[in-house]
Write an enzyme that holds these catalytic residues in place. Structure first.
Site, PDB file in Angstrom:
ATOM      1  N   GLY A 209      -3.960  11.933  -8.445  1.00 36.78           N
ATOM      2  CA  GLY A 209      -2.890  11.050  -7.793  1.00 36.78           C
ATOM      3  C   GLY A 209      -2.952   9.644  -8.055  1.00 36.78           C
ATOM      4  O   GLY A 209      -3.306   9.206  -8.832  1.00 36.78           O
TER       5      GLY A 209
ATOM      6  N   THR B  72       0.857  -1.158   0.015  1.00 38.47           N
ATOM      7  CA  THR B  72       0.031   0.051   0.063  1.00 38.47           C
ATOM      8  C   THR B  72       0.942   1.091   0.002  1.00 38.47           C
ATOM      9  O   THR B  72       2.062   1.458  -0.263  1.00 38.47           O
ATOM     10  CB  THR B  72      -1.128  -0.127   1.324  1.00 38.47           C
ATOM     11  OG1 THR B  72      -1.979   0.982   0.915  1.00 38.47           O
ATOM     12  CG2 THR B  72      -0.548  -0.026   2.404  1.00 38.47           C
TER      13      THR B  72
ATOM     14  N   LYS C 148       3.250   1.411  -3.976  1.00 36.62           N
ATOM     15  CA  LYS C 148       2.497   0.650  -5.294  1.00 36.62           C
ATOM     16  C   LYS C 148       3.439   0.685  -6.528  1.00 36.62           C
ATOM     17  O   LYS C 148       3.627  -0.224  -7.148  1.00 36.62           O
ATOM     18  CB  LYS C 148       1.279   1.069  -5.072  1.00 36.62           C
ATOM     19  CG  LYS C 148       0.352   0.672  -3.959  1.00 36.62           C
ATOM     20  CD  LYS C 148      -1.200   0.961  -4.425  1.00 36.62           C
ATOM     21  CE  LYS C 148      -1.934   0.830  -3.176  1.00 36.62           C
ATOM     22  NZ  LYS C 148      -3.333   0.800  -3.575  1.00 36.62           N
TER      23      LYS C 148
ATOM     24  N   ASP D 297      -6.808  -3.374  -7.191  1.00 42.56           N
ATOM     25  CA  ASP D 297      -7.902  -2.464  -6.780  1.00 42.56           C
ATOM     26  C   ASP D 297      -8.948  -2.054  -7.780  1.00 42.56           C
ATOM     27  O   ASP D 297      -9.968  -1.692  -7.510  1.00 42.56           O
ATOM     28  CB  ASP D 297      -6.729  -1.031  -6.802  1.00 42.56           C
ATOM     29  CG  ASP D 297      -5.992  -1.050  -5.420  1.00 42.56           C
ATOM     30  OD1 ASP D 297      -6.193  -1.623  -4.439  1.00 42.56           O
ATOM     31  OD2 ASP D 297      -4.979  -0.291  -5.442  1.00 42.56           O
TER      32      ASP D 297
ATOM     33  N   ASN E 145      -9.418  17.836 -11.784  1.00 43.16           N
ATOM     34  CA  ASN E 145      -8.284  17.891 -10.672  1.00 43.16           C
ATOM     35  C   ASN E 145      -8.006  19.120 -10.538  1.00 43.16           C
ATOM     36  O   ASN E 145      -8.028  20.032 -11.506  1.00 43.16           O
ATOM     37  CB  ASN E 145      -7.083  17.262 -11.174  1.00 43.16           C
ATOM     38  CG  ASN E 145      -5.971  16.915 -10.086  1.00 43.16           C
ATOM     39  OD1 ASN E 145      -6.508  16.271  -8.826  1.00 43.16           O
ATOM     40  ND2 ASN E 145      -4.722  17.190  -9.921  1.00 43.16           N
TER      41      ASN E 145
ATOM     42  N   GLY F 121     -15.301   3.831   0.516  1.00 42.68           N
ATOM     43  CA  GLY F 121     -14.707   2.908  -0.125  1.00 42.68           C
ATOM     44  C   GLY F 121     -14.375   1.534   0.628  1.00 42.68           C
ATOM     45  O   GLY F 121     -13.385   0.861   0.361  1.00 42.68           O
TER      46      GLY F 121
HETATM   47  P1  ATR Z   1      -3.217   9.432  -3.741  1.00 47.24           P
HETATM   48  O1  ATR Z   1      -1.888   8.673  -3.501  1.00 47.24           O
HETATM   49  O2  ATR Z   1      -4.121   9.255  -2.418  1.00 47.24           O
HETATM   50  O3  ATR Z   1      -3.866   9.697  -4.763  1.00 47.24           O
HETATM   51  P2  ATR Z   1      -1.706  11.950  -4.137  1.00 47.24           P
HETATM   52  O4  ATR Z   1      -1.074  11.446  -4.978  1.00 47.24           O
HETATM   53  O5  ATR Z   1      -0.911  12.724  -3.072  1.00 47.24           O
HETATM   54  O6  ATR Z   1      -2.317  11.089  -3.316  1.00 47.24           O
HETATM   55  O7  ATR Z   1      -2.906  12.778  -4.896  1.00 47.24           O
HETATM   56  C1  ATR Z   1      -3.710  13.295  -4.097  1.00 47.24           C
HETATM   57  C2  ATR Z   1      -4.862  13.978  -4.973  1.00 47.24           C
HETATM   58  O8  ATR Z   1      -6.080  14.661  -4.244  1.00 47.24           O
HETATM   59  C3  ATR Z   1      -4.398  15.099  -5.964  1.00 47.24           C
HETATM   60  O9  ATR Z   1      -5.313  14.920  -7.165  1.00 47.24           O
HETATM   61  C4  ATR Z   1      -4.912  16.229  -5.101  1.00 47.24           C
HETATM   62  O10 ATR Z   1      -4.891  17.492  -6.454  1.00 47.24           O
HETATM   63  P3  ATR Z   1      -3.774  18.346  -6.694  1.00 47.24           P
HETATM   64  O11 ATR Z   1      -3.060  17.280  -7.764  1.00 47.24           O
HETATM   65  O12 ATR Z   1      -4.187  19.501  -7.349  1.00 47.24           O
HETATM   66  O13 ATR Z   1      -2.890  18.410  -5.601  1.00 47.24           O
HETATM   67  C5  ATR Z   1      -6.334  16.133  -4.656  1.00 47.24           C
HETATM   68  N1  ATR Z   1      -6.419  16.898  -3.543  1.00 47.24           N
HETATM   69  C6  ATR Z   1      -6.110  16.845  -2.238  1.00 47.24           C
HETATM   70  N2  ATR Z   1      -6.719  17.860  -1.582  1.00 47.24           N
HETATM   71  C7  ATR Z   1      -7.552  18.321  -2.383  1.00 47.24           C
HETATM   72  C8  ATR Z   1      -8.653  19.390  -1.918  1.00 47.24           C
HETATM   73  N3  ATR Z   1      -8.915  19.909  -0.869  1.00 47.24           N
HETATM   74  N4  ATR Z   1      -9.430  19.825  -3.234  1.00 47.24           N
HETATM   75  C9  ATR Z   1      -9.567  19.071  -4.149  1.00 47.24           C
HETATM   76  N5  ATR Z   1      -8.332  18.175  -4.737  1.00 47.24           N
HETATM   77  C10 ATR Z   1      -7.437  17.960  -3.519  1.00 47.24           C
END
Ligand code: ATR
Length: 279
Positions: A129, A62, A66, A102, A151, A247
């Site tokens: 992400g 996890t 990954k 997943d 996004n 989820g």
């Molecule tokens: P994960 O592995 O859980 O996907 P990550 O790679 O850090 O974690 O990605 C987090 C995602 O949540 C990203 O798409 C992020 O948007 P940005 O690419 O603009 O950073 C999104 N995200 C996090 N907080 C957010 C918020 N408050 N509003 C909208 N999008 C958010």
């Protein structure tokens, strides 16, 4: 002899996977152990190597390992290649087989547990992400009609759109006729969706992406990949009249598929989901 398995992550202490796999094992009469292992951020490969030497049969992987898990071995199954990430490793002699459950977990939860067919649907995927990237191909392969990726940082959504189009045409050719678009939240306009999936981490900070209020088509499903409590997105969706799911079902379904890969038997997920909900 008891066959050993584990889940590797950082952090990992609160993982529900040991509980889920112990319920699967009890239900199917399989003699396995399953533990959590905290790997140092720079020590994932060494941790896997240790498990192999100690005769573990496989492990789940996890956050944040990954991608490394996928890159660890040339033996990646199609689902791992589609996600460019692996959450399930199987040790077979000298080989490490990488898989990713997943996508199957999400699709089974939406289609079988929640009763929403993905085929022909308009789907909004929020986030770009690791969590979002892991499920984009499985959504496309479930034959959605339209996939919009939104996004906060638009460029990342655009990259995902380009990746999925290129990869899809290369590996799935003519099957690949889904409409795909990247959007800013502010550019969603008045388009409506049948299924809206929150794959952002916004729930962790008690926030949600800035969605327009009329985003949900009548009878829509709002799916948050987080579980454990109601996120602002789930609350918003409920207030807008959408059916809401967290989820937890995906978590159990991805574990069930990993269990099946390792043990050759499919556990019954419904009692396990119910047991976790009642805790
Ligand atoms: P994960 O592995 O859980 O996907 P990550 O790679 O850090 O974690 O990605 C987090 C995602 O949540 C990203 O798409 C992020 O948007 P940005 O690419 O603009 O950073 C999104 N995200 C996090 N907080 C957010 C918020 N408050 N509003 C909208 N999008 C958010």
């Amino acid at each position: 002899m008891t066959d050993k398995y584990a889940v590797i992550g950082n952090p990992i202490a609160h993982s529900k996977s040991p509980l889920i796999h112990s319920m699967f094992a009890a239900q199917t009469g399989q003699d396995i152990s399953y533990e959590t292992i905290l790997a140092p951020l720079d020590g994932f490969a060494a941790t896997v190597e240790r498990l192999r030497k100690e005769d573990y049969k496989g492990c789940n992987v996890t956050v944040p390992f990954k991608l490394q898990a996928f890159n660890l071995t040339p033996f990646g199954k199609q689902q791992a290649q589609d996600a460019n990430a692996a959450n399930t490793l199987t040790f077979e002699g000298n080989k490490i087989i990488a898989n990713n459950t997943d996508g199957i977990g999400l699709v089974r939860d939406i289609e079988q547990n929640l009763g929403f067919s993905l085929q022909g649907k308009r789907v909004l995927l929020m986030g770009a992400g690791g969590a979002a990237r892991g499920i984009q191909m499985p959504l496309v392969l479930a034959k959605v009609q339209r996939l919009v990726i939104a996004n906060r940082t638009f460029e990342k959504a655009k990259e995902m759109e380009e990746e999925v189009l290129m990869y899809g045409h290369k590996h799935y050719g003519k099957l690949f006729d889904v409409e795909i678009a990247a959007r800013n939240y502010s550019d969603l306009g008045d388009e409506q969706f049948d299924i809206v999936i929150n794959a952002t981490s916004s729930g962790l900070t008690d926030e949600m992406p800035p969605l327009p209020t009329d985003i949900f088509a009548p009878g829509a499903l709002a799916y948050d990949m987080m579980y454990g409590r109601e996120t602002p997105f789930m609350r918003f969706a409920r207030e807008q009249g959408a059916q809401v799911a967290d989820g937890l079902g995906m978590l159990v379904e991805q574990a069930a598929e990993a269990f099946c890969i390792w043990r050759g038997v499919s556990p019954d997920t419904a009692p396990v989901i119910a047991a976790l909900r009642n805790r």
